[in-house]
Design an enzyme around this catalytic site. Structure first.
Site, PDB file in Angstrom:
ATOM      1  N   GLU A   1       9.600  16.480  14.437  1.00  0.00           N
ATOM      2  CA  GLU A   1       9.998  16.394  13.032  1.00  0.00           C
ATOM      3  C   GLU A   1       9.153  17.359  12.196  1.00  0.00           C
ATOM      4  OE1 GLU A   1       8.877  12.789  10.924  1.00  0.00           O
ATOM      5  OE2 GLU A   1      10.928  12.570  10.236  1.00  0.00           O
TER       6      GLU A   1
ATOM      7  N   CYS B   1      13.655  11.491   5.902  1.00  0.00           N
ATOM      8  CA  CYS B   1      13.613  11.015   7.296  1.00  0.00           C
ATOM      9  C   CYS B   1      14.930  11.282   8.005  1.00  0.00           C
ATOM     10  CB  CYS B   1      13.253   9.534   7.339  1.00  0.00           C
ATOM     11  SG  CYS B   1      14.316   8.527   6.309  1.00  0.00           S
TER      12      CYS B   1
ATOM     13  N   GLU C   1       9.901   1.702  10.305  1.00  0.00           N
ATOM     14  CA  GLU C   1      10.916   2.712   9.969  1.00  0.00           C
ATOM     15  C   GLU C   1      10.223   4.057  10.110  1.00  0.00           C
ATOM     16  OE1 GLU C   1      14.085   2.428   9.186  1.00  0.00           O
ATOM     17  OE2 GLU C   1      14.070   0.245   9.213  1.00  0.00           O
TER      18      GLU C   1
ATOM     19  N   LYS D   1       0.864  -1.184   0.000  1.00  0.00           N
ATOM     20  CA  LYS D   1       0.000   0.000   0.000  1.00  0.00           C
ATOM     21  C   LYS D   1       0.897   1.230   0.000  1.00  0.00           C
ATOM     22  CE  LYS D   1      -1.587   2.983   2.743  1.00  0.00           C
ATOM     23  NZ  LYS D   1      -1.706   4.168   1.873  1.00  0.00           N
TER      24      LYS D   1
HETATM   25  P1  NAD Z   1       2.485   8.673   7.270  1.00  0.00           P
HETATM   26  O1  NAD Z   1       2.711   8.004   8.561  1.00  0.00           O
HETATM   27  O2  NAD Z   1       1.457   9.735   7.205  1.00  0.00           O
HETATM   28  O3  NAD Z   1       2.081   7.635   6.145  1.00  0.00           O
HETATM   29  C1  NAD Z   1       2.919   6.534   5.822  1.00  0.00           C
HETATM   30  C2  NAD Z   1       2.068   5.442   5.237  1.00  0.00           C
HETATM   31  O4  NAD Z   1       1.227   4.924   6.266  1.00  0.00           O
HETATM   32  C3  NAD Z   1       1.125   5.897   4.134  1.00  0.00           C
HETATM   33  O5  NAD Z   1       1.018   4.887   3.169  1.00  0.00           O
HETATM   34  C4  NAD Z   1      -0.193   6.080   4.865  1.00  0.00           C
HETATM   35  O6  NAD Z   1      -1.316   5.961   4.041  1.00  0.00           O
HETATM   36  C5  NAD Z   1      -0.115   4.926   5.850  1.00  0.00           C
HETATM   37  N1  NAD Z   1      -0.951   5.073   7.047  1.00  0.00           N
HETATM   38  C6  NAD Z   1      -1.387   6.206   7.638  1.00  0.00           C
HETATM   39  N2  NAD Z   1      -2.141   5.900   8.723  1.00  0.00           N
HETATM   40  C7  NAD Z   1      -2.151   4.551   8.823  1.00  0.00           C
HETATM   41  C8  NAD Z   1      -2.760   3.638   9.726  1.00  0.00           C
HETATM   42  N3  NAD Z   1      -3.512   4.040  10.752  1.00  0.00           N
HETATM   43  N4  NAD Z   1      -2.561   2.322   9.542  1.00  0.00           N
HETATM   44  C9  NAD Z   1      -1.790   1.881   8.515  1.00  0.00           C
HETATM   45  N5  NAD Z   1      -1.220   2.697   7.615  1.00  0.00           N
HETATM   46  C10 NAD Z   1      -1.391   4.022   7.768  1.00  0.00           C
HETATM   47  O7  NAD Z   1       3.911   9.191   6.798  1.00  0.00           O
HETATM   48  P2  NAD Z   1       4.211  10.083   5.541  1.00  0.00           P
HETATM   49  O8  NAD Z   1       3.751  11.459   5.901  1.00  0.00           O
HETATM   50  O9  NAD Z   1       3.734   9.431   4.308  1.00  0.00           O
HETATM   51  O10 NAD Z   1       5.804  10.021   5.491  1.00  0.00           O
HETATM   52  C11 NAD Z   1       6.598  10.839   6.230  1.00  0.00           C
HETATM   53  C12 NAD Z   1       7.131  10.107   7.441  1.00  0.00           C
HETATM   54  O11 NAD Z   1       7.815   8.931   7.054  1.00  0.00           O
HETATM   55  C13 NAD Z   1       8.141  10.931   8.195  1.00  0.00           C
HETATM   56  O12 NAD Z   1       7.905  10.827   9.567  1.00  0.00           O
HETATM   57  C14 NAD Z   1       9.465  10.281   7.824  1.00  0.00           C
HETATM   58  O13 NAD Z   1      10.477  10.508   8.764  1.00  0.00           O
HETATM   59  C15 NAD Z   1       9.077   8.860   7.709  1.00  0.00           C
HETATM   60  N6  NAD Z   1      10.048   8.140   6.891  1.00  0.00           N
HETATM   61  C16 NAD Z   1      10.932   7.300   7.514  1.00  0.00           C
HETATM   62  C17 NAD Z   1      11.891   6.635   6.776  1.00  0.00           C
HETATM   63  C18 NAD Z   1      12.898   5.729   7.433  1.00  0.00           C
HETATM   64  O14 NAD Z   1      13.644   5.061   6.725  1.00  0.00           O
HETATM   65  N7  NAD Z   1      12.972   5.669   8.741  1.00  0.00           N
HETATM   66  C19 NAD Z   1      11.939   6.802   5.391  1.00  0.00           C
HETATM   67  C20 NAD Z   1      11.024   7.662   4.786  1.00  0.00           C
HETATM   68  C21 NAD Z   1      10.079   8.314   5.554  1.00  0.00           C
END
Ligand code: NAD
Length: 495
Positions: free
Chosen positions: A389, A292, A253, A178
């Site tokens: 963040e 990130c 992650e 997803k």
């Molecule tokens: P997000 O948490 O809003 O969304 C990430 C994914 O999770 C999306 O596909 C979203 O639809 C899904 N999601 C949201 N709510 C959910 C739920 N309740 N249950 C299951 N899935 C759900 O994050 P984002 O805004 O898309 O990405 C930014 C974040 O990702 C930042 O915090 C960044 O630091 C982190 N990130 C971490 C890494 C790493 O390697 N550690 C890499 C890239 C991004």
């Protein structure tokens, strides 16, 4: 506006959502709709999990030889090379990054597929254990976990997908992915390449849709064995909670609030100064800070502060914003209006708390979700902008006087994803690197990663690791097979 694409992939077929719903995909450079995708829901997710389960139980993939699996991954890598320009441009438009960043992302995705192909080919395939007698043959083997749910974010959509898909396939799993609902397009393209490369139907399934519906259903689904999630802390904790009832394996992650520690000795020469400033800019502002591991907390030795921040601010003001495909654009827009509003709110709160604005702090005129690279001096660890963040082009500046204080500030975060130390003193470099509580530490550098080296975080930056041998192990179960070659009665019970 383009016609709706069928972007749900179940059991080898592309289809629309069961509900018929669609979602507009926005170009962040001008806020226009540039694609329309299927908006999956719980019914689509259940169908996809059922297809992945059937392919795992009855299909050939978990039982194919390692050589065949590695071959497939290599074919995908070759197809990515063929489609580099097309997919790089799509990633650039969807995620708002420059075209060159989009191309580099595709190269990194290719490398991830090649790395996991090589890794499985070079393994011994099991570990013989000495049971203390010739009458027992004991071996530990690794098997696929089963059906994997892969949930990815919007900042590096294709790259994050590849860090999950390549090891999941190399280990013999089936999966449902997803992607972020904001940037699903390159993941749709990648599933197409997997099928073109000859992956059996049902092994790779894709549901485009929202986190609260599709993501949440995957995390709680009783027929999913593992959920690997990359995203924010708040969604990550929801995933962990939802997965707990079925005792799934969980890999997370999450975010980071990453320190970039600069000692004055790193800047003793003009060349050293220029390098440290240049890399601090890169650490904080590449992809408009939506990384990130962005080096969003500059922690600089006090006597160096004024000179360093003055040059940093001067160069930040010169960064050229623009649509990713514009020649000369160095930084794209933020991914969404929501992300822009969040960034504006953080900057306003920082200034209200006493931070001094040295560069940026505003959106430029014109369409799209652009925000000027922003440098906030005189920050301190109690400010919200230093603790949380931002995920935007905002760099905070703190200072230290001793090595001890530098380490304390660098570790003063609930996260622990990545950090850097800049110094000309090799002993200090190793001392400080050893004390930083972060999953990746750079010495005199910022941002590079290697597919052979584990990536992941301490603290609230996550659970588990991607890449490296550990990134493959996440997708496997260990099984101990103990074979008695000379069975006879035990006679524990006399009668
Ligand atoms: P997000 O948490 O809003 O969304 C990430 C994914 O999770 C999306 O596909 C979203 O639809 C899904 N999601 C949201 N709510 C959910 C739920 N309740 N249950 C299951 N899935 C759900 O994050 P984002 O805004 O898309 O990405 C930014 C974040 O990702 C930042 O915090 C960044 O630091 C982190 N990130 C971490 C890494 C790493 O390697 N550690 C890499 C890239 C991004």
């Amino acid at each position: 506006m383009s016609a709706a694409q069928q972007t749900i992939h179940v059991g080898g077929e592309w289809r629309p959502a069961v509900s018929g719903a669609t979602r507009d995909i926005i170009d962040p450079a001008d806020a226009s709709v540039f694609a329309v995708v299927s908006e999956g829901g719980v019914a689509d997710t259940d169908d996809a999990v059922a297809a992945a389960r059937a392919a795992f139980h009855d299909g050939s993939w978990p039982r194919t030889s390692v050589a065949e699996r590695a071959d497939l991954l290599r074919r995908v890598a070759t197809l990515l090379e063929r489609d580099r320009e097309k997919i790089g441009a799509l990633e650039s438009q969807d995620a708002g990054k420059t075209l060159e960043e989009g191309r580099v992302d595709v190269d990194c995705v290719r490398d991830a597929f090649r790395y996991f192909a090589d890794l499985v080919m070079n393994e011994s395939g099991g570990r013989v254990v000495d049971a203390g007698t010739d009458e027992v043959h004991s071996v530990v083997v690794h098997e696929p976990v089963g059906v994997c749910a892969l949930i990815t974010p919007w900042n590096y959509p294709l790259l994050q997908a590849s860090w999950k898909i390549a090891p999941a396939l190399a280990a013999g799993n089936t999966f449902v992915i997803k992607p972020s609902e904001i940037t699903p397009l390159t993941t749709v393209a990648l599933i197409g390449l997997l099928m073109e490369a000859g992956l059996p139907q049902g092994v790779a399934n894709l549901v485009t849709g929202a986190g609260a519906t599709v993501g949440a259903r995957l995390a709680e689904h009783p027929d999913v064995d593992l959920v690997s999630f990359t995203g924010g802390l708040s969604s990550g904790t929801k995933v962990a909670r939802a997965a707990a009832d079925t005792v799934k394996k969980v890999a997370l992650e999450l975010g980071g609030k990453n320190p970039n520690v600069v000692f004055a000795d790193a800047c003793a020469t003009d060349e050293g100064f220029d390098t440290a400033v240049d890399q601090a800019l890169n650490a904080a502002f590449i992809h408009s800070g939506q990384v990130c591991s962005a080096g969003s907390r500059l922690i600089v030795e006090e006597p160096l502060r004024d000179r360093f921040v003055t040059e940093l601010a001067r160069r930040a003001e010169r960064i050229r914003l623009g649509r990713g495909t514009d020649p000369g654009a160095e930084c794209g827009p933020l991914v969404s209006g929501q992300q822009l509003a969040k960034t504006e709110d953080f900057v306003a709160s920082a200034i209200a708390e006493g931070a001094v604005l040295r560069a940026g702090g505003e959106r430029p005129e014109g369409p799209g979700y652009f925000y000027r690279p922003t440098v906030l001096d005189r920050c301190d660890r109690r400010m919200r902008v230093v603790r949380e963040e931002v995920f935007g082009p905002v760099l905070t500046v703190e200072t230290f006087r001793t090595e001890e204080e530098a380490v304390t500030l660098a570790n003063d975060t609930e996260y622990g994803l990545a950090g850097a130390v800049w110094t000309a003193d090799a002993g200090r470099a190793r001392r400080v690197a050893g004390r930083l509580r972060h999953g990746t530490v750079w010495i005199n550098d910022f941002h590079p990663y290697l597919p052979q080296a584990e990536w992941g975080g301490f603290g609230k930056s996550g659970i588990g690791r991607e890449l490296g041998p550990t990134g493959l192990a996440e997708y496997r179960e260990a099984k101990h097979i103990y074979q008695n070659l000379a069975p006879r009665p035990v006679r524990w019970f006399a009668g």
